[in-house]
Design a protein around this motif. Structure first.
Motif, PDB file in Angstrom:
ATOM      1  N   VAL A   1       0.839  -1.207   0.000  1.00  0.00           N
ATOM      2  CA  VAL A   1       0.000   0.000   0.000  1.00  0.00           C
ATOM      3  C   VAL A   1       0.868   1.249   0.000  1.00  0.00           C
TER       4      VAL A   1
ATOM      5  N   HIS B   1      -0.972   2.396  -5.664  1.00  0.00           N
ATOM      6  CA  HIS B   1      -1.927   1.461  -5.056  1.00  0.00           C
ATOM      7  C   HIS B   1      -3.231   2.192  -4.765  1.00  0.00           C
ATOM      8  N   GLU B   2      -4.344   1.463  -4.836  1.00  0.00           N
ATOM      9  CA  GLU B   2      -5.637   2.104  -4.661  1.00  0.00           C
ATOM     10  C   GLU B   2      -5.842   2.688  -3.267  1.00  0.00           C
ATOM     11  N   PHE B   3      -5.146   2.138  -2.265  1.00  0.00           N
ATOM     12  CA  PHE B   3      -5.273   2.659  -0.896  1.00  0.00           C
ATOM     13  C   PHE B   3      -4.086   3.526  -0.488  1.00  0.00           C
ATOM     14  N   HIS B   4      -3.256   3.813  -1.469  1.00  0.00           N
ATOM     15  CA  HIS B   4      -2.060   4.607  -1.143  1.00  0.00           C
ATOM     16  C   HIS B   4      -2.431   6.019  -0.672  1.00  0.00           C
TER      17      HIS B   4
END
Length: 220
Positions: free
Chosen positions: A120, A125-128
């Motif tokens: 992450v 990343h999508e939650f970065h």
């Protein structure tokens, strides 16, 4: 007559009469020659020893006053020092309570960051974005704490040696290939306030493996 009674001649009679008439007065020469009487002094003249004794007494009184003045200055200086110390202690005590309350917020941010897996933290990343937002808040909070002399302890798991002055050992666990007494887990970070421990780091400490403990007991 008197002259005939005493059998005096005319010249003798007149001379005697003149002497009798002037016997009650002083001549001007006698008045000029006799010195005037001096009045007695009001008090007797003091001796040199008495004056020296009085001088010594005054010296002792002056020295006593100087000592009192010096003691008064010392007392005032002590009062100023104590006042400054009390003000500093009161300020530090108020900051200490406030800082401890903020440490709970810092702990929650650390827990939130610890649940993110390493991938992450990689950009893309999508939650970065969520990770970066929480990390930014945690960094800002640490900067605010450091501004008020509250600094996070540098404790590294599997490297830092346990020190009871700065660390609280919550548990011990055997760790392979690790010397006993090494911090192997960090439960809560520790913080310093003005070179004093505000909160000790709560950690787990490595211990000897059970096999080595058993071997050591058998050898003894």
């Amino acid at each position: 007559s008197t002259q005939s009674t005493w059998g005096l001649g005319s010249f003798q009679y007149h001379l005697l009469k003149r002497m009798v008439s002037t016997s009650g007065t002083e001549s001007p020469e006698d008045t000029a020659q006799s010195p005037p009487e001096q009045e007695a002094p009001a008090e007797e003249t003091r001796t040199v020893d008495e004056l020296l004794q009085e001088l010594e007494t005054h010296k002792e009184e002056i020295q006593a006053l100087r000592n009192k003045y010096a003691y008064a200055l010392a007392d005032m200086d002590n009062v100023r020092k104590i006042s400054r110390k009390d003000v500093a202690s009161a300020r530090e005590y108020a900051l200490k309570d406030f800082g401890k309350d903020l440490l709970d917020v810092a702990d929650n941010l650390d827990r939130a960051l610890s649940i993110f897996p390493p991938q992450v933290q990689v950009k893309g990343h999508e939650f970065h974005g969520i990770f970066e937002g929480i990390n930014m808040i945690a960094s800002t909070l640490l900067k605010v704490l450091e501004k008020h002399k509250i600094v996070k302890m540098q404790v590294v798991a599997n490297e830092t040696i346990f020190d009871p002055s700065y660390h609280d050992a919550l548990f011990q666990q055997p760790v392979a290939n690790m010397e006993p007494g090494v911090i192997c887990s960090i439960v809560k970070s520790g913080y310093m306030l003005n070179d004093r421990v505000l909160r000790a780091a709560q950690v787990g400490v490595s211990a000897l493996p059970e096999e080595e403990n058993a071997a050591g007991g058998a050898d003894s």
